[in-house]
Design a protein around this motif. Structure first.
Motif: not given
Length: 269
Positions: A171-174, A104, A93, A100-101, A98
């Motif tokens: 949609g909160d990837w964290e 996950p 990060s 989003a990568l 991103p």
């Protein structure tokens, strides 16, 4: 005299994690709210995870290749190792990757780590059966112990799982990391029951210390989950939640090291 010295050594292993808390709490209170607090907490978290990794490796190296308990301890060591890798992924990060990568990816690593921990603890919890021992007490105590442990696990892990799961679905990837962690915690905390029964099966002695310290480690993580889940709702200030939860994390990892050392000493006789 030799027996008394051995008992003293094992008791020191139980006290050692709490001695660590003295300088940790002092530094945490001193640095709280300051510019260096975040860095201090990050370094401390990685340090105790390394200590947990060391505990698993020390115990595993007490056995020959292919032995049952060597494999069990290696699974627990792999958990700490993967958690360290997941934390290292935070550097992606900082490098501009991103969320989003990264989210996950870290969530998958945390889920795998907790799966490895569950496998290792399950194997350790069934060591009594491999040793041909009988559990003490009537047979109904086993399902009763599992039911109590499962209820406690759900009570402390379910709130965080609901919150993190909703965030992930939104949609909160964290939230992927928190969801994976909560799932793993629920499973691992349920294994507290067979770990305690294993300690009773070994009926104390040097080998019994290993499982007693593992149960203590699991209880520390149980409190960690409980404080994180219910601390704010009970009116605990944020800084106090951080202090208690990080103290429990440290205890959980240090007690794993103590259990690993106890395993090595028990094998060496």
């Amino acid at each position: 005299m030799h027996h008394e010295v051995a008992v003293t050594r094992f008791r020191l292993l139980a006290v050692l994690p709490f001695l660590y808390l003295v300088p940790f709490v002092a530094l945490e209170r001193w640095l709280a709210g300051g510019e260096s607090y975040g860095l201090f907490l990050r370094v401390e978290i990685e340090l105790v995870k390394l200590i947990g990794l060391a505990g698993g490796l020390v115990a595993a190296w007490s056995f020959s290749r292919g032995e049952y308990l060597r494999r069990a301890w290696l699974w627990t060591a792999a958990c700490s190792g993967l958690l360290l890798v997941a934390d290292a992924a935070l550097l992606l990060s900082s490098a501009g990757a991103p969320i989003a990568l990264v989210g996950p990816l870290r969530g998958g690593l945390v889920l795998a780590a907790n799966t490895f921990q569950a496998i290792g603890l399950y194997m350790l919890a069934n060591a009594w059966a491999r040793a041909g021992l009988e559990l003490p007490g009537p047979r109904w105590t086993r399902p009763a112990a599992y039911a109590v442990a499962c209820a406690l696990a759900l009570a402390v892990a379910a709130p965080a799982l609901v919150v993190e799961g909703r965030g992930l679905l939104a949609g909160d990837w964290e939230s992927a990391v928190g969801t994976a962690s909560s799932l793993g915690d629920a499973v691992c905390l349920t294994l507290l029951a067979p770990l305690l029964l294993s300690y009773l099966a070994f009926r104390g002695g040097r080998i019994g210390w290993v499982w007693l310290l593992l149960v203590a480690s699991g209880l520390a993580w149980l409190v960690w989950d409980g404080v994180v889940a219910y601390g704010p709702a009970l009116g605990l200030p944020g800084d106090m939640v951080d202090l208690v939860s990080e103290s429990c994390r440290a205890l959980g990892c240090w007690l794993t090291l103590s259990a690993g050392l106890a395993q090595r000493w028990a094998v060496q006789g």
